[in-house]
Design an enzyme around this catalytic site. Sequence first.
Site, short mmCIF file in Angstrom:
data_model
loop_
_atom_site.label_atom_id
_atom_site.label_comp_id
_atom_site.label_asym_id
_atom_site.label_seq_id
_atom_site.Cartn_x
_atom_site.Cartn_y
_atom_site.Cartn_z
NE ARG A 672 41.53 100.53 7.53
CZ ARG A 672 41.03 99.63 6.69
NH1 ARG A 672 39.83 99.81 6.17
NH2 ARG A 672 41.73 98.54 6.38
CG ASN A 697 52.17 103.41 5.14
OD1 ASN A 697 53.39 103.51 5.25
ND2 ASN A 697 51.59 103.20 3.97
NE ARG A 728 51.16 95.21 1.87
CZ ARG A 728 50.03 94.98 2.54
NH1 ARG A 728 49.95 93.98 3.39
NH2 ARG A 728 48.98 95.76 2.35
CG ASP A 744 45.68 94.03 3.52
OD1 ASP A 744 46.87 94.38 3.43
OD2 ASP A 744 44.97 93.80 2.52
CG ASP A 746 40.85 95.32 5.64
OD1 ASP A 746 41.91 94.71 5.37
OD2 ASP A 746 40.20 95.97 4.80
CD GLU A 832 50.54 96.78 -1.91
OE1 GLU A 832 49.79 96.24 -1.09
OE2 GLU A 832 50.11 97.59 -2.78
CG ASP A 833 48.71 93.39 -4.39
OD1 ASP A 833 49.04 94.24 -5.24
OD2 ASP A 833 47.52 93.18 -4.09
NE ARG A 876 45.06 94.89 -8.04
CZ ARG A 876 45.86 94.81 -6.98
NH1 ARG A 876 46.17 95.90 -6.31
NH2 ARG A 876 46.37 93.66 -6.59
#
Length: 919
Positions: A672, A697, A728, A744, A746, A832-833, A876
């Site tokens: 992006r 990535n 990350r 991130d 964005d 991952e968070d 999640r």
Amino acid sequence: MTGYTMLRNGGVGNGGQTCMLRLSNRIRLTWLSFTLVIILVFFPLIAHYYLTTLDEADEAGKRIFGPRAGNELCEVKHVLDLCRIRESVSEELLQLEAKRQELNSEITKLNLKIEACKKSIENAKQDLLQLKNVISQTEHSYKELMAQNQPKLSLPIRLLPEKDDAGLPPPKVIRGCRLHNCFDYSRCPLTSGFPVYVYDSDQFALGNYLDPLVKQSFQATVRANIYVTENADIACLYVILVGEMQEPVVMRPVELEKQLSSLPHWRTDGHNHVIINLSRKSDTQNLLYNVSTGRAMVAQSTFYAAQYRPGFDLVVSPLVHAMSEPNFMEIPPQVPVKRKYLFTFQGEKIESLRSSLQEARSFEEEMEGDPPADYDDRIIATLKAVQDSKLDQVLVEFICKNQPKPSLPTEWALCGEREDRLELLKLSTFALIITPGDPHLVISSGCATRLFEALEVGAVPVVLGEQVQLPYQDMLQWNEAALVVPKPRVTEVHFLLRSLSDSDLLAMRRQGRFLWETYFSTADSIFNTVLAMIRTRIQIPAAPIREEAAAEIPHRSGKAAGTDPNMADNGDLDLGPVETEPPYASPKYLRNFTLTVTDFYRSWNSAPGPFHLFPHTPFDPVLPSEAKFLGSGTGFRPIGGGAGGSGKEFQAALGGNVPREQFTVVMLTYEREEVLMNSLERLNGLPYLNKVVVVWNSPKLPSEDLLWPDIGVPIMVVRTEKNSLNNRFLPWNEIETEAILSIDDDAHLRHDEIMFGFRVWREARDRIVGFPGRYHAWDIPHQSWLYNSNYSCELSMVLTGAAFFHKYYAYLYSYVMPQAIRDMVDEYINCEDIAMNFLVSHITRKPPIKVTSRWTFRCPGCPQALSHDDSHFHERHKCINFFVKVYGYMPLLYTQFRVDSVLFKTRLPHDKTKCFKFI
């Protein structure tokens, strides 16, 4: 021609004709000359007359060459147009001339300014040179003062030992071996790095008798160990594996001594050697009993008092999981705290059990006589009485339903198969472990197996017999994970177990899980623990942990980044003065050689500490990441890099030992480019920013013609081996600061928000500090955990798409956290968070900190990310429930705490604002 000749000669007869001819010629010439004169004189006069009267014509209908009055010629239409054009051109020429004169004057002024600037530049250069000279002189003076006031410290030169060293004087009694008289410190300087040489068992006769599974697992862990060296001449320690032996091989002590003496580096007495005898079964015999091991250390699971040398030999855990990792799906959760049975015990003591049942005496009768040599009779009677009272549900069996496992004399043999014993322990709150009745048997593989199984499934061990030597007892504080009760107090055991609160019980269970995962679970953990214990005893610091080498992607930069007005808007935050300094790294860890003395027991018995199995990090918050992360978390005291301090000290001093500090932005992106460039431009002029690490990535490299913005700090584009969200949190070697802002590509945050979050993190360095809050909830109908992103008055997670954390956690996440968690992140490309929040909350036992009222941080108009997928929330939910199984409990903690600026929404006049500079 003839006539002409005749005329020249004055021919006769033709004289009349000649005269006439001459006359006619003269008349002709005269007339022609007159005509030419008239044409040449009068025609120009006539033309001049008509042309001069043309401009004076004033009527358009008159003929051009007719008689006209004054301005009548200009009445013709196309002539008028020509006149207008001529007038317009004349005016433009006049204007251009004026502009030219004006520009000339401006050029003259600019030339004067250029000359003045050149002079000022020359003056500035001179001033700069003078300042550089002053700075150089000041630095030189400072170094001289430091040299005068401080002694010169440098690493000592490493002296390699002689191949045929004379050795140490022998101790009077071999059993009196300790480090000071049986260990050669000269082979292990502080700067040696603790090199370990491991003998290849296949090259010696001993290798033919070893259990193949034990030998294979041991060789696998040796290959992966960072301390192992192939150069025996520089080794500090020598390791030889002698067991477990295959059945029914039995080696006589004399033969084993001969095999040990034949080792090439034994040097007559085996100093600096470690003999490892791993027990895979509970009935493993004491192989080294009656064997003279000289000055070599012995590490095994069974010891008699006559052979055990405290502070020198090592009691290790049995090797139950030889070639397999623990299956987290089979390990029961740590909650609920209370299980079906209060305590359980199954065992059989063949030698003394029958006589004890036939001659049962009361406790009072025993106390009146001589003290009994064996308390097993009283233990049996007391435990049966508790079971018969039915005050609590307990299960004790002193006769095995099936054939008991082989055991040593006076040792309680195990009953049944391992799977059956584990199923019973999963239903037990406490697990009783009765030590052998022989006081000379300080530890047996059977007792060690019972301890291993109890810790594995979360049953708190209750050891009856304080004389026992538990594994790694001189390093671990077993009172945090187990109860060690003298046998005479068996009548008080029931009261003691019932008096424990749920919180204490859960803390002991969690600490037991930590000890099992770290020091017992696999062959790798056992071997690493043996080396870590010896290294800690001789006070050698751990080797530095490896950092992830950043493979930089070349990119073009130079595009001047603009200033987003939204970034400069501070909203309701008033942060006071801001420091603007060039990038500088955090100070490196400075206590590598002294930490082995200052923090001894605390580091071994709590969450990650400096003397555990893994190397230390350059930015350790006091505790290097040597330990497995599954711990109680009660001993974690994070500080900044350098020579000490803590978050509390920083909070009190508003600066602590790190008065200057910056952070590194780590930004994960995937194809992006436009969004990424916009996000990078928004970082232009951000205070306290040291560097930006862009984790690329995607396997597809960035466009070659892509021009990266110049934001005033370096931008490092890192190439990854695969597309993984775990990238990350890799501890990249390009990250030179302790503080990491994970963001991130964005994310849309203002500068004041980022600055405020950084300042809050500096006062809570052990926690995640960020912006978007989330929480978990228990789904009663489905009996499972749910992930929730709705607005709420409490939270338990802060998303790492915009959050600060310590680089220390990047090491733990990448190298210490169970691989099963990272595998699930790769499988779902999600969570991952959540995994990072689980990790930090588990270690610190604290919730994250949310700053400001911002709940979302996505930039408007950006392309949709992975979180917009319909399956995002379902994945999640699954992640949270799987992570709970891996940890054994829910480590996330709720909080209703949010941090805002002191002057948040406080309207004060500009001259009345008092916000002191505290960073």
